[in-house]
Design an enzyme around this catalytic site. Structure first.
Site, PDB file in Angstrom:
ATOM      1  N   TYR A  75      -7.724  16.328  -5.143  1.00  0.00           N
ATOM      2  CA  TYR A  75      -6.749  15.471  -5.940  1.00  0.00           C
ATOM      3  C   TYR A  75      -5.830  16.149  -6.687  1.00  0.00           C
ATOM      4  N   ASP A  91       1.035  -1.028   0.160  1.00  0.00           N
ATOM      5  CA  ASP A  91       0.150  -0.051   0.029  1.00  0.00           C
ATOM      6  C   ASP A  91       0.865   1.369   0.135  1.00  0.00           C
ATOM      7  N   LYS A 118      -1.593  15.812  -6.340  1.00  0.00           N
ATOM      8  CA  LYS A 118      -0.853  15.560  -7.535  1.00  0.00           C
ATOM      9  C   LYS A 118       0.365  16.444  -7.832  1.00  0.00           C
ATOM     10  N   THR A 157      -0.978  14.563 -13.868  1.00  0.00           N
ATOM     11  CA  THR A 157      -2.237  14.624 -14.455  1.00  0.00           C
ATOM     12  C   THR A 157      -2.616  16.233 -14.698  1.00  0.00           C
ATOM     13  N   GLN A 163      -5.702   7.256  -5.371  1.00  0.00           N
ATOM     14  CA  GLN A 163      -7.182   7.656  -5.283  1.00  0.00           C
ATOM     15  C   GLN A 163      -7.574   8.594  -6.373  1.00  0.00           C
ATOM     16  N   SER A 164      -8.010   8.129  -7.421  1.00  0.00           N
ATOM     17  CA  SER A 164      -7.858   8.663  -8.771  1.00  0.00           C
ATOM     18  C   SER A 164      -9.348   9.395  -8.951  1.00  0.00           C
ATOM     19  N   ARG A 193     -12.220   1.500 -18.123  1.00  0.00           N
ATOM     20  CA  ARG A 193     -12.205   2.707 -17.355  1.00  0.00           C
ATOM     21  C   ARG A 193     -13.201   2.274 -16.162  1.00  0.00           C
ATOM     22  N   LEU A 215       1.545   4.131 -10.423  1.00  0.00           N
ATOM     23  CA  LEU A 215       0.243   4.590 -10.746  1.00  0.00           C
ATOM     24  C   LEU A 215      -0.923   4.542  -9.818  1.00  0.00           C
ATOM     25  N   GLU A 241      -5.223  17.623 -14.277  1.00  0.00           N
ATOM     26  CA  GLU A 241      -5.879  18.450 -13.111  1.00  0.00           C
ATOM     27  C   GLU A 241      -4.914  19.075 -12.403  1.00  0.00           C
TER      28      GLU A 241
HETATM   29  P1  NAP Z   1      -7.677   4.010 -11.598  1.00  0.00           P
HETATM   30  O1  NAP Z   1      -8.276   3.024 -12.518  1.00  0.00           O
HETATM   31  O2  NAP Z   1      -8.425   4.338 -10.439  1.00  0.00           O
HETATM   32  O3  NAP Z   1      -6.577   3.040 -10.610  1.00  0.00           O
HETATM   33  C1  NAP Z   1      -5.871   3.405  -9.534  1.00  0.00           C
HETATM   34  C2  NAP Z   1      -5.139   2.148  -8.910  1.00  0.00           C
HETATM   35  O4  NAP Z   1      -4.373   2.561  -7.771  1.00  0.00           O
HETATM   36  C3  NAP Z   1      -6.071   0.836  -8.525  1.00  0.00           C
HETATM   37  O5  NAP Z   1      -5.196  -0.218  -8.734  1.00  0.00           O
HETATM   38  C4  NAP Z   1      -6.202   1.084  -6.947  1.00  0.00           C
HETATM   39  O6  NAP Z   1      -6.423  -0.032  -6.368  1.00  0.00           O
HETATM   40  C5  NAP Z   1      -4.781   1.709  -6.784  1.00  0.00           C
HETATM   41  N1  NAP Z   1      -4.830   2.215  -5.513  1.00  0.00           N
HETATM   42  C6  NAP Z   1      -5.737   3.006  -4.550  1.00  0.00           C
HETATM   43  N2  NAP Z   1      -5.134   3.220  -3.371  1.00  0.00           N
HETATM   44  C7  NAP Z   1      -4.142   2.696  -3.173  1.00  0.00           C
HETATM   45  C8  NAP Z   1      -3.156   2.546  -2.205  1.00  0.00           C
HETATM   46  N3  NAP Z   1      -3.238   3.127  -0.965  1.00  0.00           N
HETATM   47  N4  NAP Z   1      -1.994   1.893  -2.354  1.00  0.00           N
HETATM   48  C9  NAP Z   1      -1.624   1.267  -3.566  1.00  0.00           C
HETATM   49  N5  NAP Z   1      -2.487   1.292  -4.692  1.00  0.00           N
HETATM   50  C10 NAP Z   1      -3.522   1.928  -4.423  1.00  0.00           C
HETATM   51  O7  NAP Z   1      -6.708   5.042 -12.244  1.00  0.00           O
HETATM   52  P2  NAP Z   1      -6.082   5.019 -13.571  1.00  0.00           P
HETATM   53  O8  NAP Z   1      -7.083   5.883 -14.661  1.00  0.00           O
HETATM   54  O9  NAP Z   1      -5.495   3.591 -13.983  1.00  0.00           O
HETATM   55  O10 NAP Z   1      -4.972   6.255 -13.282  1.00  0.00           O
HETATM   56  C11 NAP Z   1      -3.635   5.649 -13.089  1.00  0.00           C
HETATM   57  C12 NAP Z   1      -2.659   6.682 -12.364  1.00  0.00           C
HETATM   58  O11 NAP Z   1      -2.980   7.947 -13.375  1.00  0.00           O
HETATM   59  C13 NAP Z   1      -3.537   7.448 -11.241  1.00  0.00           C
HETATM   60  O12 NAP Z   1      -2.422   7.502 -10.472  1.00  0.00           O
HETATM   61  C14 NAP Z   1      -4.136   8.558 -11.906  1.00  0.00           C
HETATM   62  O13 NAP Z   1      -4.552   9.320 -10.593  1.00  0.00           O
HETATM   63  C15 NAP Z   1      -3.327   9.015 -12.991  1.00  0.00           C
HETATM   64  N6  NAP Z   1      -4.013   9.784 -13.824  1.00  0.00           N
HETATM   65  C16 NAP Z   1      -5.229   9.011 -14.308  1.00  0.00           C
HETATM   66  C17 NAP Z   1      -5.584   9.729 -15.733  1.00  0.00           C
HETATM   67  C18 NAP Z   1      -6.788   9.201 -16.294  1.00  0.00           C
HETATM   68  O14 NAP Z   1      -7.396  10.064 -17.153  1.00  0.00           O
HETATM   69  N7  NAP Z   1      -6.813   7.917 -16.418  1.00  0.00           N
HETATM   70  C19 NAP Z   1      -5.247  11.089 -16.116  1.00  0.00           C
HETATM   71  C20 NAP Z   1      -3.902  11.556 -15.546  1.00  0.00           C
HETATM   72  C21 NAP Z   1      -3.500  10.793 -14.215  1.00  0.00           C
HETATM   73  P3  NAP Z   1      -8.031  -0.394  -6.036  1.00  0.00           P
HETATM   74  O15 NAP Z   1      -8.731  -0.439  -7.191  1.00  0.00           O
HETATM   75  O16 NAP Z   1      -7.831  -1.668  -5.242  1.00  0.00           O
HETATM   76  O17 NAP Z   1      -8.328   0.859  -5.194  1.00  0.00           O
HETATM   77  O1  F7E Z   2     -15.153  14.094 -15.032  1.00  0.00           O
HETATM   78  C1  F7E Z   2     -18.221  16.134 -15.540  1.00  0.00           C
HETATM   79  C2  F7E Z   2     -17.084  16.436 -14.512  1.00  0.00           C
HETATM   80  O2  F7E Z   2     -14.669  12.171 -13.264  1.00  0.00           O
HETATM   81  C3  F7E Z   2     -15.089  14.684 -16.376  1.00  0.00           C
HETATM   82  C4  F7E Z   2      -9.392  11.379 -13.581  1.00  0.00           C
HETATM   83  O3  F7E Z   2      -8.871  10.042 -14.476  1.00  0.00           O
HETATM   84  O4  F7E Z   2      -9.120  12.623 -15.503  1.00  0.00           O
HETATM   85  C5  F7E Z   2     -10.017  12.284 -14.561  1.00  0.00           C
HETATM   86  O5  F7E Z   2     -10.753  13.319 -13.895  1.00  0.00           O
HETATM   87  C6  F7E Z   2     -16.180  15.862 -16.348  1.00  0.00           C
HETATM   88  C7  F7E Z   2     -15.949  16.665 -15.271  1.00  0.00           C
HETATM   89  O6  F7E Z   2     -13.011  12.948 -14.973  1.00  0.00           O
HETATM   90  C8  F7E Z   2     -20.411  13.764 -14.233  1.00  0.00           C
HETATM   91  O7  F7E Z   2     -17.832  17.391 -13.657  1.00  0.00           O
HETATM   92  C9  F7E Z   2     -20.652  15.617 -15.492  1.00  0.00           C
HETATM   93  O8  F7E Z   2     -16.095  17.933 -15.627  1.00  0.00           O
HETATM   94  O9  F7E Z   2     -14.726  11.492 -15.915  1.00  0.00           O
HETATM   95  P1  F7E Z   2     -14.399  12.491 -14.951  1.00  0.00           P
HETATM   96  P2  F7E Z   2     -12.047  14.266 -14.323  1.00  0.00           P
HETATM   97  O10 F7E Z   2     -12.616  14.674 -13.307  1.00  0.00           O
HETATM   98  O11 F7E Z   2     -11.545  14.849 -15.505  1.00  0.00           O
HETATM   99  C10 F7E Z   2      -7.987  13.475 -14.920  1.00  0.00           C
HETATM  100  C11 F7E Z   2      -6.977  13.919 -15.915  1.00  0.00           C
HETATM  101  C12 F7E Z   2      -7.426  12.763 -13.833  1.00  0.00           C
HETATM  102  O12 F7E Z   2      -6.152  12.599 -13.536  1.00  0.00           O
HETATM  103  C13 F7E Z   2      -8.437  11.825 -12.843  1.00  0.00           C
HETATM  104  O13 F7E Z   2      -7.543  10.799 -12.051  1.00  0.00           O
HETATM  105  O14 F7E Z   2     -17.257  15.193 -16.379  1.00  0.00           O
HETATM  106  N1  F7E Z   2     -19.211  15.175 -15.230  1.00  0.00           N
HETATM  107  N2  F7E Z   2     -21.416  14.779 -15.114  1.00  0.00           N
HETATM  108  C14 F7E Z   2     -19.327  14.120 -14.695  1.00  0.00           C
HETATM  109  N3  F7E Z   2     -18.330  13.386 -13.883  1.00  0.00           N
HETATM  110  C15 F7E Z   2     -18.578  12.066 -13.603  1.00  0.00           C
HETATM  111  N4  F7E Z   2     -17.707  11.299 -13.185  1.00  0.00           N
HETATM  112  N5  F7E Z   2     -19.719  11.701 -13.114  1.00  0.00           N
HETATM  113  C16 F7E Z   2     -21.026  12.621 -13.766  1.00  0.00           C
HETATM  114  O15 F7E Z   2     -22.114  12.202 -13.510  1.00  0.00           O
END
Ligand code: NAP
Ligand code: F7E
Length: 325
Positions: free
Chosen positions: A153, A62, A157, A129, A87-88, A188, A84, A131
């Protein structure tokens, strides 16, 4: 393991990116170790869906527990570390700001410390990210755009990003930060808006759901395909020197238009099903994100291959298959 086989440790291997990255690295002949926190239910569905669960070595650990990270470094003897784990989900970060700061912010420092203590020659990748740009300070965001995070978040980050830069500059470590814009896939999590939409579209098409409730549909995101983005992660760790890179498509699309695409893919009109629900609005919104991936293209030779239309169609089709099964 032969002397020439490279070893990689992935935190967050059970997440979307972790699964795609593990598949990519296995394909390149790596020995792949994945750190996963203990959960009371099975979290390996993505690895199973990609057919790689048996190919990876899972390690209990962890990001909140430094000793587990040190043990993971010792067990894996990793040459490359991809942090990676997080809490994303942005929405949850307002409900759990301290956990998010601990896992996403301090957790990155713990991982960097474990690398420094066990094998400081290992190449480190930090999952940063878009974000971090939050309230954007430039129309197109690149590596020089100032950060202005809008959520707990994003704040966590930013800390992890600067820690990565700091370990590079203080300890001479090969630590890179990938500033990735939103990337999606059939793997996703269902709480994120793209997958929530594609799952609902499939469910409505099959007569299992009547409406889709969303929050702010005017926000805009630069959406790419996760399978393309993990290639950029790997390319960063292969460079002679560590650096920071924006990874994006350079195209921004509103949530509304993404919905329109998803419903149209199955011959439906989104306006007939969409209900705006204030429950899904955020305390502070990131209105628009648009990345400039010029540096990643020039230095890494990376380009995205999947337009949003193709991505959304892939996700809707996957959800139709799952729900019909
Ligand atoms: P994700 O699907 O939410 O995966 C996150 C992973 O982190 C899961 O395997 C989760 O395990 C694990 N995790 C959570 N809490 C942990 C802890 N305390 N110790 C170790 N592992 C833990 O996210 P993702 O979309 O693959 O994204 C991967 C990384 O890129 C994240 O750091 C995210 O913030 C970053 N990111 C994502 C995006 C995007 O658009 N997808 C964009 C920019 C950056 P559990 O499922 O068991 O909780
Ligand atoms: O929201 C709007 C919401 O939760 C996108 C993570 O992977 O990307 C992700 O973060 C947009 C926002 O992604 C709903 O308000 C409307 O404007 O899919 P999302 P996110 O917040 O952009 C970044 C790059 C990361 O790093 C993060 O880990 O969509 N929205 N209605 C909604 N979003 C959600 N989830 N649910 C709704 O009902």
């Amino acid at each position: 393991m032969s002397n020439t086989t490279r070893s990689a440790l992935i935190t967050g291997i059970t997440g979307q990116d972790g699964a795609y990255l593990a598949r990519l690295l296995l394909g390149k002949g790596y020995e792949v170790y994945g750190l996963a926190p203990r959960r009371s239910t099975d979290t390996s569905w993505r690895l199973r869906e990609l057919g790689i669960l048996d190919g990876v070595h899972m390690i209990d650990g962890d990001l909140a527990d430094l000793s587990s990270l040190i043990r993971a470094m010792e067990t894996s003897r990793a040459d490359e570390v991809y942090n990676l784990g997080a809490q994303s989900f942005v929405g949850t970060s307002w409900q759990q700001p301290l956990l998010t700061a601990d896992v996403d912010g301090t957790g990155a420092i713990r991982m960097l410390e474990a690398v420094r203590i066990v094998n400081r020659e290992a190449h480190y990748y930090q999952a940063s990210t878009s974000e971090m740009f939050g309230l954007i300070q430039a129309d197109r965001q690149d590596e020089n755009t100032p950060f202005y995070p809008r959520s707990p978040y994003g704040v966590a980050k930013v800390m992890a990003h600067w820690a990565t830069v700091n370990y590079r500059e203080s300890h001479g470590m090969h630590a890179s930060s990938g500033i990735l814009f939103n990337h999606e896939s059939p793997l996703r999590g269902i709480e994120f808006v793209t997958r929530k939409v594609t799952h609902a579209v499939a469910s409505i098409k099959l007569g299992k759901q009547k409406e889709l409730r969303l929050g702010n549909i005017d926000s805009k995101r630069d959406w790419g395909f996760a399978g393309d983005y993990v290639e950029a992660m790997w390319l960063m760790t292969q460079q002679p020197s560590p650096d920071d890179y924006v990874v994006a498509t350079g195209i921004t699309v509103s949530v509304r238009d993404m919905c329109k695409l998803a419903f149209a893919h199955v011959g439906l009109n989104y306006e007939d099903y969409l209900v705006i629900d204030p429950k899904f609005m955020r305390p502070a919104e990131v209105d628009v994100l648009l990345g400039n991936p010029a540096k990643a293209k020039a230095k890494l030779g990376w380009t995205p291959h999947t337009p949003i239309e193709e991505l959304v169609a892939m996700m809707v089709d996957a959800d139709l298959r799952r729900l019909s099964a």
